[in-house]
Design an enzyme around this catalytic site. Structure first.
Site, mmCIF file in Angstrom:
data_model
loop_
_atom_site.group_PDB
_atom_site.id
_atom_site.type_symbol
_atom_site.label_atom_id
_atom_site.label_comp_id
_atom_site.label_asym_id
_atom_site.label_seq_id
_atom_site.Cartn_x
_atom_site.Cartn_y
_atom_site.Cartn_z
ATOM 1 N N LYS A 23 0.827 -1.208 0.000
ATOM 2 C CA LYS A 23 0.000 0.000 0.000
ATOM 3 C C LYS A 23 0.858 1.253 0.000
ATOM 4 O O LYS A 23 0.601 2.209 -0.747
ATOM 5 C CB LYS A 23 -0.945 -0.031 1.206
ATOM 6 C CG LYS A 23 -1.967 1.066 1.220
ATOM 7 C CD LYS A 23 -1.400 2.302 1.878
ATOM 8 C CE LYS A 23 -2.385 3.452 1.780
ATOM 9 N NZ LYS A 23 -1.799 4.678 2.361
ATOM 10 N N PRO A 54 -3.555 2.355 -4.621
ATOM 11 C CA PRO A 54 -3.333 1.988 -3.220
ATOM 12 C C PRO A 54 -4.603 1.424 -2.584
ATOM 13 O O PRO A 54 -5.669 2.020 -2.707
ATOM 14 C CB PRO A 54 -2.949 3.318 -2.557
ATOM 15 C CG PRO A 54 -2.503 4.201 -3.686
ATOM 16 C CD PRO A 54 -3.307 3.780 -4.874
ATOM 17 N N ASP A 81 -6.169 0.653 0.903
ATOM 18 C CA ASP A 81 -6.106 0.839 2.353
ATOM 19 C C ASP A 81 -7.447 0.415 2.947
ATOM 20 O O ASP A 81 -8.278 -0.169 2.267
ATOM 21 C CB ASP A 81 -5.798 2.303 2.690
ATOM 22 C CG ASP A 81 -6.961 3.206 2.311
ATOM 23 O OD1 ASP A 81 -7.790 2.803 1.470
ATOM 24 O OD2 ASP A 81 -7.062 4.307 2.866
ATOM 25 N N GLN A 87 -8.974 5.947 -7.963
ATOM 26 C CA GLN A 87 -8.750 5.669 -6.546
ATOM 27 C C GLN A 87 -8.941 6.938 -5.705
ATOM 28 O O GLN A 87 -9.572 6.897 -4.652
ATOM 29 C CB GLN A 87 -7.337 5.095 -6.360
ATOM 30 C CG GLN A 87 -7.109 4.379 -5.062
ATOM 31 C CD GLN A 87 -6.610 5.301 -3.963
ATOM 32 O OE1 GLN A 87 -6.490 6.506 -4.144
ATOM 33 N NE2 GLN A 87 -6.346 4.731 -2.818
ATOM 34 N N PHE A 100 -11.756 7.426 -2.909
ATOM 35 C CA PHE A 100 -11.265 7.569 -1.537
ATOM 36 C C PHE A 100 -11.794 8.855 -0.906
ATOM 37 O O PHE A 100 -12.316 8.851 0.215
ATOM 38 C CB PHE A 100 -9.729 7.571 -1.547
ATOM 39 C CG PHE A 100 -9.099 7.826 -0.204
ATOM 40 C CD1 PHE A 100 -8.869 6.780 0.676
ATOM 41 C CD2 PHE A 100 -8.734 9.104 0.173
ATOM 42 C CE1 PHE A 100 -8.287 7.019 1.916
ATOM 43 C CE2 PHE A 100 -8.153 9.350 1.410
ATOM 44 C CZ PHE A 100 -7.928 8.305 2.277
#
Length: 274
Positions: A207, A224, A226, A263, A267
């Site tokens: 990550k 990434p 998470d 992403q 996010f």
DNA sequence: CTCCAGGCTTTAG
DNA sequence: CTAAAGCATGGA
């Protein structure tokens, strides 16, 4: 002081700064002061323009990724035809992927692991204030993000005293290595090879490597994964995979060179509840 | 009190 | 190879 402006449709300071890709900025007057490596700028929106003031206008023009046409990026992303994503890039239209300092990203995201954003900001701020060089911008002091050589002069107990917790050793070991080797040799690598190399630094897993790759090396093929992305995967994509590497493979194979943009839109909207 | 946050390293099986 | 324990810290 230099100054430039840019149409604010695809450049909104709040969207750019609050979406979790940068940890050093603070509200100032009508906008924000932003710090990157050893430089500073003041960014704010005035009517239909977002304005940037700095001694380093060229640096921040690239920093804010202003050579790129985000209308085209969003048009591409809409072709995936996923309602949630269309909503996200409509809601967070002013978001852009920053071109940040590779070193600053490496240490910042080592600190970010198993941690929350307000605390990450605090730790990075204290490290900059105690190790970085003092500078001045618009009549106020600020501190540069420290070079790896400077970071390597401190020991683990020092970083623990600044609240870094168990990540103290990661910072020390990586600082020593980067002080000796630099990161220049990584800039020529393609995304997969870069990630492989980043994984060899102490305290860097998949990550963190993806974040450094995306925000520090401009590799938009990175995605990434998470805890927030896991939540999106579960709740909004009805995903069943548990392994983060497999979730990463699922999204990157779906979004390819646009993975990083998708992403960030996702996010940001999930975390801000937009 | 427990749980969680932009997870990783180490160890056990 | 995969699974899980352990890890500092502070806010909810």
């Amino acid at each position: 002081m230099q100054k430039f402006d840019y149409d604010n449709t695809y450049f909104n300071p709040k969207d750019v700064l609050e979406c979790g890709q940068i940890f050093r900025f603070e509200p100032f007057k009508a906008g924000y002061k932003v710090y990157s490596a050893d430089k500073a700028c003041y960014v704010y929106t005035d009517k239909s323009k977002t304005v940037v003031e700095s001694e380093y206008a060229d640096y921040f023009y690239r920093f804010f990724d202003l050579e790129r046409e985000y209308a085209a990026v969003i048009e591409k992303i809409r072709q995936f035809n996923i309602p949630l994503i269309n909503r996200a890039c409509e809601t967070a239209k002013g978001l852009r992927l920053l071109n940040q300092s590779p070193e600053e990203m490496l240490f910042s995201f080592i600190i970010s692991q198993n941690n929350n954003i307000p605390r990450i900001k605090g730790i990075i701020s204290r490290i900059s204030r105690t190790v970085g060089e003092r500078r001045e911008f618009m009549g106020e002091e600020y501190y540069a993000f420290p070079s790896a050589a400077r970071l390597a002069e401190k020991d683990a107990a020092f970083y623990k005293s600044l609240g870094a917790g168990y990540r103290d050793e990661f910072i020390v070991q990586t600082a020593k290595r980067v002080a000796a080797e630099g990161l220049e040799h990584l800039k020529a690598l393609d995304a997969p090879e870069l990630k492989k190399q980043l994984l060899t630094y102490h305290g860097v897993g998949p990550k963190v490597a993806d974040c450094v790759s995306l925000f520090g090396f401009n590799k938009a093929a990175s995605f990434p994964v998470d805890t927030w992305i896991e939540k999106i995967y579960r709740e909004d994509f009805n995903g069943t995979l548990k392994d983060r590497n497999k979730i990463n493979a699922y999204f990157t194979s779906l979004f390819g060179e646009y993975s990083g943009y998708v992403q960030q839109y996702l996010f940001y909207c999930k975390r801000e509840n937009l």
